[in-house]
Scaffold this active site. Structure first.
Site, PDB file in Angstrom:
ATOM      1  N   HIS A  21       6.164  -1.296 -45.284  1.00 40.05           N
ATOM      2  CA  HIS A  21       6.844  -2.630 -45.117  1.00 40.05           C
ATOM      3  C   HIS A  21       5.456  -3.480 -44.488  1.00 40.05           C
ATOM      4  O   HIS A  21       4.795  -3.076 -43.712  1.00 40.05           O
ATOM      5  CB  HIS A  21       7.561  -2.323 -43.236  1.00 40.05           C
ATOM      6  N   TYR A 149      13.770  -7.412 -35.313  1.00 38.75           N
ATOM      7  CA  TYR A 149      14.214  -7.647 -33.627  1.00 38.75           C
ATOM      8  C   TYR A 149      15.283  -8.452 -33.581  1.00 38.75           C
ATOM      9  O   TYR A 149      14.853  -9.504 -33.895  1.00 38.75           O
ATOM     10  CB  TYR A 149      12.623  -8.204 -33.113  1.00 38.75           C
ATOM     11  N   PRO A 241       7.615   0.070 -25.936  1.00 34.98           N
ATOM     12  CA  PRO A 241       7.628  -0.098 -27.229  1.00 34.98           C
ATOM     13  C   PRO A 241       7.987  -0.776 -28.326  1.00 34.98           C
ATOM     14  O   PRO A 241       8.127  -0.522 -29.706  1.00 34.98           O
ATOM     15  CB  PRO A 241       9.318   1.250 -27.142  1.00 34.98           C
ATOM     16  N   LYS A 245       3.311   0.313 -30.381  1.00 38.69           N
ATOM     17  CA  LYS A 245       1.330   0.489 -30.067  1.00 38.69           C
ATOM     18  C   LYS A 245       1.098   1.680 -29.508  1.00 38.69           C
ATOM     19  O   LYS A 245       0.469   2.085 -29.221  1.00 38.69           O
ATOM     20  CB  LYS A 245       1.122  -0.455 -29.320  1.00 38.69           C
ATOM     21  N   TYR A 333       0.402  -6.580 -34.210  1.00 39.16           N
ATOM     22  CA  TYR A 333       1.153  -6.203 -34.988  1.00 39.16           C
ATOM     23  C   TYR A 333       1.079  -4.713 -35.663  1.00 39.16           C
ATOM     24  O   TYR A 333       1.429  -4.060 -35.963  1.00 39.16           O
ATOM     25  CB  TYR A 333       2.949  -6.855 -35.473  1.00 39.16           C
TER      26      TYR A 333
END
Length: 338
Positions: A21, A149, A241, A245, A333
């Site tokens: 991604h 998200y 979560p 990580k 990220y």
């Protein structure tokens, strides 16, 4: 972590089957905003199930004829403050002992290793969040090619996946909820209500093959070394979560600890072992900060009040409109350097 698995010789299947991604979407106020990880950092992320990582690692252990003991009972660690530590356990009714040079305490949050450290020798930092994630796994195509998200007045949601034909979805819920109170129809309706109309229209629903409620917490134990016992992964730290990580941070510990052990046996140097805790914790706290920030950015916070809601909205709008803010998000990220 992808690089680490490749260097360890266990990344072939991940390279073949992992979903690469280049970004993800933030969804709030009914609109999706893409964070272009590749453009901002030159790097990507890979979606690959944790159970698949476990399978690859255990296959590699078997191929190397490394011993693995399953169903061990009454595991305990001893004398790790000396140069002759040991691990004891019971198997098939027989008491057994492993004499060790070092003990890697990779036995999780509820394992015996951290609990065996004297209370006066360890400091623990924790924040428990007043909500959980209700997660569903289903054999349905993902609603989007990349993760979404969601910040919504009804609560956070996440649209994720395990493969092109298996989806993983989450909605924020109260910790008082019972998973039996969430039949599939109720879950899909709730998820759909938190999505924008276009995304909701493309959502493919189906029977759940797994459903659970997970609490969220942040936790760090310091230090991560006690003589010849070294904590790693969930034994030393937990992250919510939201920032993806958890397993990645465990791999970070493995990087530092394995390098230190190689240095000890090849160069007869203890420098890496002595520096392990400080090196690992520096990266742990960076991941804790990022995961805490993502959690506060995206969830409905019970104690936030109207002021907190407005600040959260301002933060979302800033991230969506600022290249500098997106770059900071993207750098964390995709994973900070070891």
């Amino acid at each position: 972590m992808v690089d680490l698995l490749g260097r360890a010789g266990v990344g072939d299947r991940l390279a073949r089957e992992g979903l690469v991604h280049g970004g993800f979407d933030l969804l709030f106020d009914g609109s999706r905003h893409r964070v272009d990880l590749a453009a901002l950092t030159g790097r990507h992320v890979v979606v690959y199930g944790q159970t698949e990582v476990t399978r690859d690692l255990m296959d590699a252990r078997a191929a190397a004829n490394a011993a693995t003991v399953y169903d061990a009972a009454d595991v305990s660690v001893h004398d790790f403050d000396t140069d002759q530590p040991s691990v004891r356990y019971r198997k098939d009714g027989v008491e057994r002992q492993v004499a060790c040079d070092f003990i890697a305490g990779c036995d999780g949050f509820h394992g015996v290793c951290r609990q065996s450290v004297p209370a006066a020798a360890i400091s623990q930092f924790e924040r428990v969040y007043p909500f959980g994630w209700l997660g569903v796994l289903s054999d349905t195509p993902p609603v989007s090619e990349e993760l979404i998200y969601v910040n919504h007045e009804r609560g956070f949601a996440l649209c994720s996946m395990r493969s092109p034909s298996r989806s993983r979805y989450y909605v924020q819920c109260s910790l008082s909820e019972n998973v039996d109170e969430w039949p599939d129809t109720r879950f899909w309706n709730e998820l759909r209500s938190r999505l924008d109309p276009g995304t909701a229209a493309h959502l493919v629903t189906g029977p759940s093959i797994e459903k659970s409620i997970a609490p969220l917490r942040s936790f760090v134990a310091e230090p991560m070394r006690f003589g010849r016992l070294f904590l790693a992964g969930d034994a030393a730290h937990i992250v919510p979560p939201t920032g993806a990580k958890g397993l990645n941070l465990a791999a970070s510990d493995v990087h530092y600890l394995s390098s230190a052990l190689v240095e000890f046996y090849q160069a007869h140097s203890t420098a890496g072992l002595e520096a392990y805790s400080a090196r690992a914790l520096a990266r742990v706290w960076q991941a804790e900060r990022f995961s805490w920030w993502m959690t506060h950015l995206l969830h409905k916070l019970p104690d936030g009040g109207p002021f907190g809601e407005r600040v959260q909205r301002a933060e979302l709008e800033y991230v969506a409109s600022s290249t500098a803010a997106q770059t900071a998000l993207a750098e964390n990220y995709v994973g900070l350097s070891y």
